[in-house]
Design a protein around this motif. Structure first.
Motif, PDB file in Angstrom:
ATOM      1  N   LEU A 119       0.828  -1.203   0.000  1.00  0.00           N
ATOM      2  CA  LEU A 119       0.000   0.000   0.000  1.00  0.00           C
ATOM      3  C   LEU A 119       0.866   1.259   0.000  1.00  0.00           C
ATOM      4  O   LEU A 119       0.613   2.211  -0.748  1.00  0.00           O
ATOM      5  CB  LEU A 119      -0.931  -0.004   1.217  1.00  0.00           C
ATOM      6  CG  LEU A 119      -1.839   1.222   1.382  1.00  0.00           C
ATOM      7  CD1 LEU A 119      -2.754   1.390   0.182  1.00  0.00           C
ATOM      8  CD2 LEU A 119      -2.662   1.110   2.672  1.00  0.00           C
ATOM      9  N   ILE A 120       1.918   1.260   0.823  1.00  0.00           N
ATOM     10  CA  ILE A 120       2.835   2.402   0.845  1.00  0.00           C
ATOM     11  C   ILE A 120       3.488   2.573  -0.527  1.00  0.00           C
ATOM     12  O   ILE A 120       3.605   3.692  -1.053  1.00  0.00           O
ATOM     13  CB  ILE A 120       3.908   2.217   1.930  1.00  0.00           C
ATOM     14  CG1 ILE A 120       3.276   2.214   3.325  1.00  0.00           C
ATOM     15  CG2 ILE A 120       4.971   3.317   1.845  1.00  0.00           C
ATOM     16  CD1 ILE A 120       4.242   1.849   4.439  1.00  0.00           C
ATOM     17  N   GLY A 121       3.920   1.470  -1.124  1.00  0.00           N
ATOM     18  CA  GLY A 121       4.536   1.525  -2.446  1.00  0.00           C
ATOM     19  C   GLY A 121       3.583   2.037  -3.513  1.00  0.00           C
ATOM     20  O   GLY A 121       3.986   2.796  -4.409  1.00  0.00           O
ATOM     21  N   ALA A 122       2.309   1.657  -3.408  1.00  0.00           N
ATOM     22  CA  ALA A 122       1.314   2.119  -4.379  1.00  0.00           C
ATOM     23  C   ALA A 122       1.116   3.633  -4.281  1.00  0.00           C
ATOM     24  O   ALA A 122       0.907   4.313  -5.288  1.00  0.00           O
ATOM     25  CB  ALA A 122      -0.008   1.392  -4.151  1.00  0.00           C
ATOM     26  N   THR A 180       5.417  -7.191  -6.364  1.00  0.00           N
ATOM     27  CA  THR A 180       3.952  -7.120  -6.326  1.00  0.00           C
ATOM     28  C   THR A 180       3.445  -5.879  -7.043  1.00  0.00           C
ATOM     29  O   THR A 180       2.454  -5.942  -7.794  1.00  0.00           O
ATOM     30  CB  THR A 180       3.465  -7.116  -4.862  1.00  0.00           C
ATOM     31  OG1 THR A 180       3.954  -8.283  -4.204  1.00  0.00           O
ATOM     32  CG2 THR A 180       1.948  -7.098  -4.800  1.00  0.00           C
ATOM     33  N   LEU A 181       4.107  -4.745  -6.834  1.00  0.00           N
ATOM     34  CA  LEU A 181       3.692  -3.511  -7.504  1.00  0.00           C
ATOM     35  C   LEU A 181       3.851  -3.625  -9.017  1.00  0.00           C
ATOM     36  O   LEU A 181       3.038  -3.096  -9.779  1.00  0.00           O
ATOM     37  CB  LEU A 181       4.500  -2.332  -6.974  1.00  0.00           C
ATOM     38  CG  LEU A 181       4.235  -1.938  -5.513  1.00  0.00           C
ATOM     39  CD1 LEU A 181       5.256  -0.922  -5.050  1.00  0.00           C
ATOM     40  CD2 LEU A 181       2.819  -1.386  -5.353  1.00  0.00           C
ATOM     41  N   SER A 182       4.876  -4.339  -9.458  1.00  0.00           N
ATOM     42  CA  SER A 182       5.098  -4.485 -10.905  1.00  0.00           C
ATOM     43  C   SER A 182       4.039  -5.364 -11.561  1.00  0.00           C
ATOM     44  O   SER A 182       3.846  -5.308 -12.781  1.00  0.00           O
ATOM     45  CB  SER A 182       6.490  -5.063 -11.175  1.00  0.00           C
ATOM     46  OG  SER A 182       6.581  -6.408 -10.742  1.00  0.00           O
ATOM     47  N   LEU A 183       3.325  -6.166 -10.756  1.00  0.00           N
ATOM     48  CA  LEU A 183       2.259  -7.003 -11.315  1.00  0.00           C
ATOM     49  C   LEU A 183       1.117  -6.160 -11.875  1.00  0.00           C
ATOM     50  O   LEU A 183       0.337  -6.643 -12.703  1.00  0.00           O
ATOM     51  CB  LEU A 183       1.711  -7.953 -10.237  1.00  0.00           C
ATOM     52  CG  LEU A 183       2.619  -9.106  -9.813  1.00  0.00           C
ATOM     53  CD1 LEU A 183       2.008  -9.840  -8.629  1.00  0.00           C
ATOM     54  CD2 LEU A 183       2.856 -10.066 -10.966  1.00  0.00           C
ATOM     55  N   ARG A 184       1.029  -4.918 -11.409  1.00  0.00           N
ATOM     56  CA  ARG A 184      -0.044  -4.039 -11.867  1.00  0.00           C
ATOM     57  C   ARG A 184      -0.019  -3.863 -13.388  1.00  0.00           C
ATOM     58  O   ARG A 184      -1.083  -3.768 -14.019  1.00  0.00           O
ATOM     59  CB  ARG A 184       0.091  -2.674 -11.180  1.00  0.00           C
ATOM     60  CG  ARG A 184      -0.874  -1.612 -11.671  1.00  0.00           C
ATOM     61  CD  ARG A 184      -0.778  -0.381 -10.795  1.00  0.00           C
ATOM     62  NE  ARG A 184      -1.546   0.733 -11.328  1.00  0.00           N
ATOM     63  CZ  ARG A 184      -2.146   1.649 -10.608  1.00  0.00           C
ATOM     64  NH1 ARG A 184      -2.117   1.573  -9.300  1.00  0.00           N
ATOM     65  NH2 ARG A 184      -2.804   2.641 -11.158  1.00  0.00           N
TER      66      ARG A 184
END
Length: 305
Positions: A119-122, A180-184
């Motif tokens: 969430l922080i990374g997003a 995980t963020l790159s999965l977006r």
């Protein structure tokens, strides 16, 4: 179709809650497996053998799909390689190094903070807006992780004396957060093919770590018990759990499926105590409540006015 196959497809493979509970149970068991690997197999050997086994299994199952989708895979091979390097090889290498220096209980609780780290990374990477309740959840969760890292003693944090294993696990979580963020924006290939390609890249990128262990004289091939640990890690947390998780996401969507990840620290703590006989201190209980409570707060939907 046999009765067993019908039962599996209809009841198990069609039941998202059951699939996701089994997934998090296997992921929680991975923390125990990491501790059981100590003195049975060296960390980089675990990582390399794990991804070699997984890649062989996945490629044998998805080879026709890989061939059909190869043009799209080839166009994004550099990005896929980075995702595998950080999310699979990097995360798991640090995870098993950390497992040699801290407890399964600590590993599970720290790993449980990943949804909040995502969430922080997003927010930082994509400008996602957060509500005050989510900010409170983030702070509470991070405080819980800090409590574990400090072993319940604030003086340890004040003097920056943190258990090395816990610090390594925190870095591992940051690696997986990036993945995980790159999965977006991942390439739109089918889920199983995507996982198969990443597992092959992970197997290849894990080899330098294996050679490094050999060069410095710390490489240890699995003992008899070590092979059971490696096979469990490869077949259950790495393969079956991934397939179950993808099926769970397919059935109920990523948002609802992601909530089940909160069970990982609970299973990890419970299995660490039951199987390894690890101590469970009061600060572990407080930290676990803080981590799970913080995640619950951060995931609550704002009430309609």
């Amino acid at each position: 179709m046999s009765f067993a196959a019908t039962l599996f497809r209809g009841y198990i493979f069609g039941n998202a809650s059951l699939l996701l509970i089994l997934t998090t149970l296997m992921w929680g068991g991975n923390t125990v497996a990491g501790r059981l690997a100590v003195d049975e197999v060296s960390p980089m050997a675990v990582v390399a053998l794990r991804w070699i086994i997984v890649s062989v299994v996945m490629v044998s199952v998805t080879l026709p799909g890989i061939k059909a989708e190869w043009p799209l895979i080839k166009a994004h091979l550099g990005r896929l390689s980075l995702m595998a390097l950080f999310g699979f090889t990097g995360f798991n290498s640090l995870f098993y190094v950390a497992a040699h220096r801290t407890t399964a209980v600590n590993l599970g609780i720290i790993q449980g903070a990943m949804p909040v780290l995502v969430l922080i990374g997003a927010v930082l990477a994509f400008g996602v807006r957060v509500r005050p309740l989510q900010v409170a959840g983030i702070l509470i969760t991070l405080a819980g992780v800090a409590m574990v890292a400090a072993q319940g003693d604030p003086d340890i944090l004040l003097h920056l004396s943190i258990n090395p294993g816990d610090g390594i696990m925190l870095i591992a979580c940051l690696f997986y957060t990036g993945y995980t963020l790159s999965l977006r924006n991942r390439p739109q290939v089918s889920g199983l093919v995507f996982f198969a390609v990443l597992s092959v890249v992970a197997a290849l990128t894990s080899l330098p770590g294996l050679f490094y262990e050999h060069a410095i004289g710390t490489l240890q091939w699995p003992t008899f018990q070590g092979w059971f640990v490696v096979l469990y890690i490869a077949l259950f947390p790495s393969s079956l759990a991934q397939i179950f998780f993808m099926r769970g996401v397919e059935l109920i969507g990523p948002a609802r499926a992601g909530v089940f990840i909160n069970l990982v620290p609970i299973f990890a703590a419970g299995l660490g105590i039951l199987i390894l006989g690890e101590p469970f201190h009061a600060y572990h209980a407080i930290a676990l409540v803080m981590v799970l409570g913080g995640i619950w707060l951060s995931e609550r939907k704002s009430e309609k006015k």
